[in-house]
Scaffold this active site. Structure first.
Site, short mmCIF file in Angstrom:
data_model
loop_
_atom_site.label_atom_id
_atom_site.label_comp_id
_atom_site.label_asym_id
_atom_site.label_seq_id
_atom_site.Cartn_x
_atom_site.Cartn_y
_atom_site.Cartn_z
N ASP A 103 106.49 10.71 70.00
CA ASP A 103 107.91 10.68 69.64
C ASP A 103 108.03 9.83 68.37
O ASP A 103 107.08 9.16 67.95
CB ASP A 103 108.79 10.16 70.78
CG ASP A 103 110.24 10.63 70.61
OD1 ASP A 103 110.62 11.00 69.48
OD2 ASP A 103 111.00 10.62 71.60
C1 BGC Z 1 113.78 11.79 69.88
C2 BGC Z 1 113.05 13.12 70.00
C3 BGC Z 1 113.14 13.89 68.71
C4 BGC Z 1 112.59 13.04 67.59
C5 BGC Z 1 112.60 13.75 66.26
C6 BGC Z 1 113.38 11.04 68.62
O1 BGC Z 1 114.24 9.97 68.40
O2 BGC Z 1 113.51 11.01 71.02
O3 BGC Z 1 113.61 13.85 71.06
O4 BGC Z 1 112.47 15.09 68.83
O5 BGC Z 1 113.36 11.86 67.48
O6 BGC Z 1 113.86 13.92 65.76
#
Ligand code: BGC
Length: 758
Positions: A289
Site C-alpha cells: 500500500d
Molecule cells: C489506499 C489504497 C490505495 C492507495 C493508492 C492508499 O492510501 O489505502 O487503497 O489503493 O492509497 O491510491
C-alpha cells in the site's frame, strides 16, 4: 491520421504529440505461460541491477510535488510503474521515455484507483454488494475497465476485498460488507469485470486484490489501527474473498498497512509468502500500500529504511508503492550480501510477466482518440442506472406509502444531500473527476415534469475534523445561516403533498481515514427529520451514505425508508424509478445495521454463547438497550410479497466429501413482479470447534411475476460444509449434524436438518 494500433513499439510513435487510430485491429494472440516466461527471461537478461530495482519501484506521479520527477527517473530505468497520474497525454509522454530512452526500454504500468467507475460512476462497492447479483458488479467493472483503459490506465487498485464487520470503519464503503461467502462472489465478479476473460484482454485493466489481509478488523473501527485475528477468523472469514480473487486469476495483490497480530501486513511473510504464494499458488505480483514499506519504520517494526526494504522484500512485497525505500536501499542490501540478486529477480519476474501479458511491449501507448467516444457510450449510463436500481434496499414501507403516485402535485425534496452530486457519486472517485451525477432532486424533477418540485437543503453537514483528502475551502455555514436553512426546509415541507428527505453522509464521511465513533445521522439531520415528520405529511427517507447508519427513530416513525447508498452517476434517476414504482426494489443488506455505533462490531455469523438469546438474565447482551440489529444482514423489502416454503434436503444423511442438494419453493404472493434474494444459511451443530450460529452458504436473486412460483436449488459440498479448525490446525470437513435455513434474510425461519456421516 491513421496509425497502426498493434504496431511494434519501435515502429509505433507519437504523431504530433497525439496517439491516434481509426483502424480497429485484432488483439495480438494470447501468449502461453511458456512464451511469457521465455520473454521475461530475455528481458531480464539485458537488465542492470539498477533497472531491476527500478521495476520494483512505483513512482508517485502528480500528487507529491517534492517526489522525484517521474521523467528523470524513468529515463534511467528507475521505475516500473507510476501512480496518481490521470492524463493520457502525460502517460504517453512518459511511456515514450520508458520505451525509447531508458536502457532496457521496458514499458511502464500506469496504476490508479478506479474503484466504482472512471467517468461513468457506479454505486459504491458496498452498494453493489447489496444487489446480491455478482453480474451487476462484473458488468460495472467491465465498463470501468473500458473507460479507464481508454484513459491510459492499465492497472486499477481494486477490488477492495476486506471483510468489514464494524460500520465505524470508514472503508466499509469500499468492500462487499460483512460476509465471506457474499464477499467471495463479489470478489470474483469484480476481477472478471476488470480483467476480462484473460489478463491482457483488450479494453481491460489488471486488477489488484487489496488490502491483504485483515485490514477491516481494525481495533475499534479506527482506520489503520492494528488487527488481531486468530487464524480461524483469518481463514474462515477474512481470506475467502482474496482466495476467490486468486482463483479468478487476479494479476496483483496489495499488502495492507496495519499490523496483523503484531506483524505489519506489508512485512508479513506468513500472509504474502506462505499463504498467498505457497498455499494458493498466486503467480502475480504484490504491491505495497502507499508508503507502507517506509511505514514499517513508523510502525515500530523495522529499524530504518534499509531494514524496512529488506523485511518487505523478504516478506513478499515485490513493488514499493511511492515510498522509494526499495530504490534507496535494495542495491546496498545486495552489495553487502544481505539479499541476493536472485531475490530481486524473483520480484521482477512477475512484474515483467504482467507487462508481457498486457501486450505492453508490443503496444505501450494509449490511443488518445478513443477516449471521448468510449466515455460517452450510452450503454455505460444504462449499466450505471441498472446497477443503481438493483443496489437499493427498501428498509421500511408502512401502509404501502411507496410507490408514490406520479400524479402528485407538490413534492418537497429536503436535505443537505438531495442535490449533491458528490454525495450521489460517493467516495473514492478518480483524481480530476468532475462530479456529474443525477441528484435526487434532478431525478424526481425528470420523473414528474408536470409537478411542482421544491427543494430545500436544510443545514449543511460536515465532518468535525476535515478529511485529509478535502479539496473544498468553502467556509462553513454560520449558526444563523444554519438556523435559517432549517426553517426554510420545514416551511418547504409544510407546503407539499409528500416530502422526500435525502439524508445521510457526505462522500468524505466514509472511505480512507474516515472512521467515526457514532453511526447517527451527522449534524442536525435527525432534528430536521423529526421536525418535518411532525408536520404530519407523508415522509419518505432516502439515505445516501457509505456505511450503515443507526436510524432508530426513523425506523419507528418514518413510514418509508430507502437505503440508496452512494448510487453513482444515475443515482437520482434510479431513486425516482423506485419511489414512483417504475422499478421494484430488490436489494438486500450486505451488512447488519446496528442500533448504535457502540454495538459495533455487530454481525450475524456469531457463535452461540453458553446462554443464547433466551430472554434470561445471563444472556450476552448489554443492559442499556437492545443488542439486536436494527435491520439484519440480508434484509430488504419489495413492493410485492413472497412466500418461501417446501424446504427439502435431498437426503437426511450424506457422506463427507459428497454434495447435498437443498431446494425451496418461492412464490410471488403479491400483485406486481419483483425480485427476491433467496438465501441459504447453515449451522454445524457440534464439532472440533464451535461454529457460527448461522453462515450464508448460498443465494440467488430471482425475478417472479405475480403468482409465479419457482424452485430454487442449492448444493452444499465440502467447500460449504468444511472450515478451518483451530483444534485440527487445518481445513476439515466433519461428520456432524447441521441445521439449514432458507429464507429472505439472516433471520430466516424455514428450517431443516441433515447430517454428514463418514
Ligand atoms: C489506499 C489504497 C490505495 C492507495 C493508492 C492508499 O492510501 O489505502 O487503497 O489503493 O492509497 O491510491
Amino acid at each position: 491520421m491513421d496509425v497502426m494500433r498493434w504496431a511494434v513499439a519501435g515502429v509505433f510513435g507519437l504523431v504530433a504529440g497525439t496517439i491516434v487510430s481509426a483502424t480497429a485491429q485484432a488483439a495480438p494472440p494470447v501468449p502461453s505461460d511458456a512464451e511469457v516466461a521465455a520473454r521475461v527471461e530475455a528481458v531480464l537478461g539485458r537488465m542492470s541491477i539498477e533497472e531491476k530495482i527500478g521495476q520494483l519501484t512505483q513512482l508517485a506521479g502528480g500528487l507529491f510535488p517534492d517526489a522525484p520527477k517521474p521523467a528523470d527517473v524513468i529515463r534511467k530505468g528507475g521505475a516500473g510503474s507510476v501512480l496518481w497520474l490521470n492524463d493520457r497525454k502525460e502517460f504517453n509522454a512518459l511511456q515514450k521515455i520508458a520505451v525509447e530512452e531508458s536502457p532496457s526500454k521496458i514499458p511502464l504500468l500506469f496504476g490508479l484507483d478506479v474503484i466504482h467507475g472512471y467517468r461513468t460512476i457506479f454505486p459504491v462497492p458496498l452498494a453493489m454488494a447489496s444487489s446480491w447479483d455478482p453480474a451487476v458488479a462484473e458488468r460495472a467493472q467491465t465498463v470501468a475497465a473500458k473507460e479507464a483503459r481508454a484513459a491510459g490506465i492499465l492497472w486499477t487498485f481494486g477490488p477492495m476485498l476486506d471483510i468489514a464487520r464494524d460500520a465505524r470503519w470508514g472503508r466499509i464503503v469500499e468492500g462487499a460488507g460483512e460476509d465471506p461467502f457474499l464477499g467471495a462472489a463479489m470478489a470474483a465478479a469484480q476481477v472478471r469485470g476488470f480483467q476480462g476473460p484473460y489478463l491482457g484482454a483488450p479494453d481491460h485493466v489488471v486488477a489488484c486484490a487489496k488490502h491483504f489481509a485483515g485490514y477491516g478488523a481494525a481495533d475499534g473501527g479506527r482506520d489503520y489501527d492494528p488487527s488481531y485475528l486468530p487464524e480461524t477468523r483469518l481463514r474462515n472469514v477474512y481470506f475467502p474473498p482474496f482466495q476467490a480473487a486468486v482463483k479468478a486469476g487476479v494479476g496483483t495483490f496489495m499488502s495492507a498497512y496495519m499490523d496483523l497480530n503484531d506483524v505489519p501486513a506489508s512485512g508479513n511473510r506468513f500472509l504474502l509468502h506462505d499463504v498467498l504464494r505457497g498455499e494458493w499458488g498466486f503467480q502475480g505480483f504484490v504491491v505495497s500500500d502507499a508508503f507502507a514499506v517506509r511505514s514499517l519504520v513508523t510502525q515500530g517494526f523495522a529499524r530504518d529504511g534499509r531494514d524496512a526494504a529488506f523485511r518487505a522484500l523478504h516478506a513478499g512485497v515485490d513493488m514499493d508503492m511511492a515510498s522509494n525505500t526499495y530504490a534507496d536501499h535494495l542495491a546496498g542490501l545486495v552489495k553487502d550480501g544481505t539479499l541476493q540478486l536472485a531475490d530481486i529477480e524473483a520480484a521482477v519476474r512477475p512484474i515483467l510477466a504482467i507487462k508481457v501479458r498486457m501486450g505492453l511491449f508490443e503496444q505501450p501507448y494509449t490511443d488518445e482518440s478513443k477516449f471521448a467516444q468510449v466515455v460517452a457510450l450510452p450503454e455505460h449510463r444504462k449499466e450505471a442506472l441498472l446497477a443503481a436500481q438493483r443496489s437499493m434496499v427498501l428498509l421500511r414501507n408502512e401502509r404501502r406509502l411507496l410507490p408514490l403516485a406520479k400524479t402528485l402535485g407538490k413534492v418537497a425534496v429536503i436535505g443537505p444531500l438531495a442535490d449533491s452530486q458528490e454525495a450521489t457519486e460517493g467516495s473514492w472517485i478518480v483524481f480530476d473527476h468532475t462530479p456529474a451525477a443525477v441528484t435526487v432532486v434532478a431525478g424526481i424533477r425528470a420523473k414528474l415534469p408536470g409537478a411542482k418540485i421544491e427543494y430545500a437543503p436544510g443545514p449543511e453537514i460536515q465532518r468535525d475534523i476535515a478529511s485529509p483528502f478535502a479539496q473544498s475551502t468553502k467556509p462553513a455555514q454560520t449558526p444563523e445561516q444554519a438556523k435559517a436553512a432549517f426553517r426554510k426546509a420545514v416551511a418547504t415541507a409544510r407546503n407539499a403533498d409528500v416530502v422526500v428527505m435525502a439524508l445521510g453522509e457526505t462522500a468524505d464521511m466514509a472511505g480512507e481515514a474516515a472512521s467515526r465513533a457514532s453511526l447517527d445521522l451527522p449534524g442536525r439531520q435527525e432534528e430536521l427529520l423529526e421536525a418535518v415528520a411532525a408536520l404530519g405529511k407523508p415522509v419518505v427517507l432516502v439515505l445516501l451514505n457509505g456505511r450503515p447508519l443507526s436510524i432508530g427513530w426513523a425506523a419507528e416513525h418514518v413510514p418509508a425508508i430507502l437505503e440508496a447508498w452512494e448510487p453513482g452517476s444515475e443515482g437520482g434517476h434510479a431513486i425516482a424509478d423506485i419511489l414512483f414504482g417504475d422499478v421494484n426494489p430488490g436489494g438486500k443488506l450486505p451488512v447488519t445495521i446496528a442500533r448504535k455505533g457502540a454495538n459495533e462490531p455487530l454481525y450475524y455469523a456469531r457463535n452461540l454463547t453458553h446462554s443464547p438469546e433466551s430472554g434470561e438474565r445471563y444472556t450476552s447482551r448489554y443492559w442499556d438497550g437492545p443488542t439486536t440489529p436494527l435491520y439484519p444482514f440480508g434484509f430488504g423489502l419489495s413492493y410485492t410479497t413472497f412466500s418461501i416454503a417446501n424446504l427439502k434436503v435431498a437426503a437426511p444423511q450424506v457422506k463427507v466429501g459428497s454434495p447435498v442438494a437443498v431446494t425451496a419453493e418461492v412464490t410471488n404472493t403479491g400483485s406486481v413482479a419483483g425480485d427476491e434474494v433467496v438465501q441459504l444459511y447453515i449451522h454445524q451443530k457440534a464439532g472440533s470447534d464451535s461454529r457460527p450460529m448461522r453462515e450464508l452458504k448460498g443465494f440467488e436473486r430471482i425475478t417472479l411475476k405475480p403468482g409465479e412460483k419457482k424452485t430454487v436449488a442449492f448444493t452444499l459440498g465440502p467447500d460449504e460444509l468444511g472450515y478451518w479448525s483451530t483444534q485440527a490446525g487445518k481445513r476439515i470437513q466433519e461428520a456432524e449434524a447441521f441445521d439449514v435455513w432458507v429464507g429472505a434474510d439472516s433471520f430466516a425461519t424455514l428450517h431443516a436438518d441433515f447430517a454428514v456421516a463418514r
